[in-house]
Design an enzyme around this catalytic site. Sequence first.
Site, mmCIF file in Angstrom:
data_model
loop_
_atom_site.group_PDB
_atom_site.id
_atom_site.type_symbol
_atom_site.label_atom_id
_atom_site.label_comp_id
_atom_site.label_asym_id
_atom_site.label_seq_id
_atom_site.Cartn_x
_atom_site.Cartn_y
_atom_site.Cartn_z
ATOM 1 N N ARG A 231 -13.041 47.894 9.416
ATOM 2 C CA ARG A 231 -14.270 47.203 9.011
ATOM 3 C C ARG A 231 -13.877 45.825 8.508
ATOM 4 O O ARG A 231 -12.882 45.666 7.792
ATOM 5 C CB ARG A 231 -15.003 47.958 7.894
ATOM 6 C CG ARG A 231 -15.765 49.192 8.359
ATOM 7 C CD ARG A 231 -16.997 48.846 9.225
ATOM 8 N NE ARG A 231 -17.728 50.017 9.667
ATOM 9 C CZ ARG A 231 -17.485 50.694 10.792
ATOM 10 N NH1 ARG A 231 -16.522 50.311 11.602
ATOM 11 N NH2 ARG A 231 -18.226 51.731 11.119
ATOM 12 N N ASP A 255 -10.841 43.212 15.425
ATOM 13 C CA ASP A 255 -11.959 43.755 16.202
ATOM 14 C C ASP A 255 -13.226 43.757 15.352
ATOM 15 O O ASP A 255 -14.307 44.061 15.838
ATOM 16 C CB ASP A 255 -11.638 45.192 16.655
ATOM 17 C CG ASP A 255 -12.730 45.748 17.570
ATOM 18 O OD1 ASP A 255 -13.068 45.057 18.556
ATOM 19 O OD2 ASP A 255 -13.248 46.843 17.304
ATOM 20 N N GLU A 260 -19.953 39.935 10.744
ATOM 21 C CA GLU A 260 -20.173 40.117 12.181
ATOM 22 C C GLU A 260 -21.610 40.452 12.554
ATOM 23 O O GLU A 260 -22.018 40.257 13.707
ATOM 24 C CB GLU A 260 -19.260 41.226 12.724
ATOM 25 C CG GLU A 260 -19.641 42.630 12.245
ATOM 26 C CD GLU A 260 -18.715 43.729 12.780
ATOM 27 O OE1 GLU A 260 -17.486 43.576 12.704
ATOM 28 O OE2 GLU A 260 -19.255 44.739 13.274
ATOM 29 N N HIS A 292 -15.992 44.034 18.026
ATOM 30 C CA HIS A 292 -16.219 45.432 17.621
ATOM 31 C C HIS A 292 -16.299 46.329 18.861
ATOM 32 O O HIS A 292 -17.236 47.102 19.034
ATOM 33 C CB HIS A 292 -17.495 45.557 16.791
ATOM 34 C CG HIS A 292 -17.465 46.723 15.838
ATOM 35 N ND1 HIS A 292 -17.863 46.631 14.536
ATOM 36 C CD2 HIS A 292 -17.070 48.009 16.007
ATOM 37 C CE1 HIS A 292 -17.725 47.807 13.939
ATOM 38 N NE2 HIS A 292 -17.252 48.654 14.821
HETATM 39 P P1 NAI Z 1 -10.984 59.156 8.674
HETATM 40 O O1 NAI Z 1 -12.007 59.495 7.669
HETATM 41 O O2 NAI Z 1 -10.464 60.234 9.580
HETATM 42 O O3 NAI Z 1 -9.702 58.497 7.950
HETATM 43 C C1 NAI Z 1 -9.811 57.524 6.955
HETATM 44 C C2 NAI Z 1 -8.578 57.626 6.075
HETATM 45 O O4 NAI Z 1 -8.641 56.585 5.103
HETATM 46 C C3 NAI Z 1 -8.477 58.971 5.318
HETATM 47 O O5 NAI Z 1 -7.187 59.528 5.471
HETATM 48 C C4 NAI Z 1 -8.740 58.579 3.875
HETATM 49 O O6 NAI Z 1 -8.044 59.396 2.943
HETATM 50 C C5 NAI Z 1 -8.234 57.146 3.863
HETATM 51 N N1 NAI Z 1 -8.730 56.368 2.746
HETATM 52 C C6 NAI Z 1 -9.935 56.475 2.114
HETATM 53 N N2 NAI Z 1 -10.007 55.591 1.101
HETATM 54 C C7 NAI Z 1 -8.832 54.922 1.098
HETATM 55 C C8 NAI Z 1 -8.292 53.894 0.278
HETATM 56 N N3 NAI Z 1 -9.001 53.389 -0.743
HETATM 57 N N4 NAI Z 1 -7.046 53.450 0.553
HETATM 58 C C9 NAI Z 1 -6.322 53.977 1.558
HETATM 59 N N5 NAI Z 1 -6.785 54.944 2.380
HETATM 60 C C10 NAI Z 1 -8.020 55.413 2.140
HETATM 61 O O7 NAI Z 1 -11.595 57.948 9.523
HETATM 62 P P2 NAI Z 1 -11.199 57.487 11.000
HETATM 63 O O8 NAI Z 1 -12.024 58.235 11.980
HETATM 64 O O9 NAI Z 1 -9.738 57.466 11.159
HETATM 65 O O10 NAI Z 1 -11.764 55.991 10.986
HETATM 66 C C11 NAI Z 1 -11.195 54.982 10.171
HETATM 67 C C12 NAI Z 1 -12.112 53.787 10.152
HETATM 68 O O11 NAI Z 1 -12.164 53.205 11.459
HETATM 69 C C13 NAI Z 1 -13.606 54.112 9.851
HETATM 70 O O12 NAI Z 1 -13.840 54.130 8.468
HETATM 71 C C14 NAI Z 1 -14.343 52.999 10.527
HETATM 72 O O13 NAI Z 1 -14.594 52.002 9.590
HETATM 73 C C15 NAI Z 1 -13.376 52.474 11.584
HETATM 74 N N6 NAI Z 1 -13.864 52.613 12.949
HETATM 75 C C16 NAI Z 1 -13.935 51.488 13.738
HETATM 76 C C17 NAI Z 1 -14.379 51.560 15.042
HETATM 77 C C18 NAI Z 1 -14.426 50.354 15.931
HETATM 78 O O14 NAI Z 1 -15.024 50.406 17.026
HETATM 79 N N7 NAI Z 1 -13.787 49.254 15.572
HETATM 80 C C19 NAI Z 1 -14.853 52.836 15.599
HETATM 81 C C20 NAI Z 1 -14.687 53.977 14.696
HETATM 82 C C21 NAI Z 1 -14.240 53.850 13.413
#
Ligand code: NAI
Length: 345
Positions: A231, A255, A260, A292
């Site tokens: 993000r 990305d 954005e 994105h």
């Molecule tokens: P997820 O929920 O599986 O993993 C997120 C990880 O971040 C977890 O292990 C969590 O413990 C950790 N986390 C939470 N707060 C934290 C902090 N303060 N410091 C360090 N780590 C922390 O999520 P996933 O599916 O891996 O997605 C990650 C991010 O990718 C999403 O939050 C979303 O913003 C982004 N995303 C971007 C896309 C795009 O098209 N560019 C598409 C899908 C997701």
Amino acid sequence: MIKVAFYDAKAYDRPSFEHYGELNDIRFRFLETKLNEDTAELARGCDAVCVFVNDTVNAEVIDRLYEYGVKLIALRSAGYNNVDVPHAFGKIHVVHVPAYSPYAVAEHAIALLLTSVRRIHKAYNRTREFNFSLSGLTGFDFHGKTVGVVGTGKIGRIFIDICRGFGMNVIAYDLFPAKDSGIEYVPLDELLERSDIISLHCPLTDDTRHMINAEAIGKMKKGVVIVNTSRGGLIDAEALLEGIKARKIGAACLDVYEEEADVFFEDRSGHIMDDELLSRLISMPNVIVTSHQAFLTEEALNNIAETTVNNILSCFRNDGFCDNELCYRCGKIEECRKERKQECF
Ligand code: NAI
């Protein structure tokens, strides 16, 4: 028939949603406009709204949707930082798509990284003009470099596996380290200091907003490459630009961008770009911006539509329980209803 106002609809969204909608007696009203205070009214007469990352779902919008009888906000994204989830509690249920293709995002992060480090974008433009000079195209080997991964959830873990395939040393930071994962977890400051490449895969929260700011950049190695497919708000873009101008940051692959919402996903090629910070970043030879698009694969689009339709059916049929419902109390209170397979309120 369940009626759903589908905001911020793009041509690539329609085929998969129409397909799964027709199969399940759901009618999507595709709207090109984004959801905000002015456009909420277009959802009148609908049972649900379907929204994406740049729709505004703040308290005012939620109150209006509630007044119009909307019972469900179905996010077709994993992230939900654009939704005032506590405000929706007790009024409108909120569901999301927790995973649609973590591979799509992790692979895009790698694509950006390889493009940037090996100067593929520059080589492509050169050879199209029959310029076969190699001057200025020197990259560096991934093998043996240290990559720091912030957030080791679904996407971060796949990104780590790919990096290991390149023979990179992986270190990671996560608020909740994955047990028995074999990942070397280090404090954030140590990750910033040791990494040749830093890739962000954690959600945007109050704690993570601007986690990459001037102070954090000050701790990084000279020449560090920063990748953000998570993000935009994770990075203070002004500080990033200063770091690039000071030659501290070797390259940035973005990305996502904090501001954005008004720009990404649209064709702005015939317009004057008002966002000077974004213009300046894009003008840098060592910055690559994609709009994105990390999620945008056929597999992901299909999964998004199928899961969203199943979420909607779960909420409106049977007892209303949906495993993908979000509420600000989920997992944080003892009598969590979702853990008892009930809807959150
Ligand atoms: P997820 O929920 O599986 O993993 C997120 C990880 O971040 C977890 O292990 C969590 O413990 C950790 N986390 C939470 N707060 C934290 C902090 N303060 N410091 C360090 N780590 C922390 O999520 P996933 O599916 O891996 O997605 C990650 C991010 O990718 C999403 O939050 C979303 O913003 C982004 N995303 C971007 C896309 C795009 O098209 N560019 C598409 C899908 C997701």
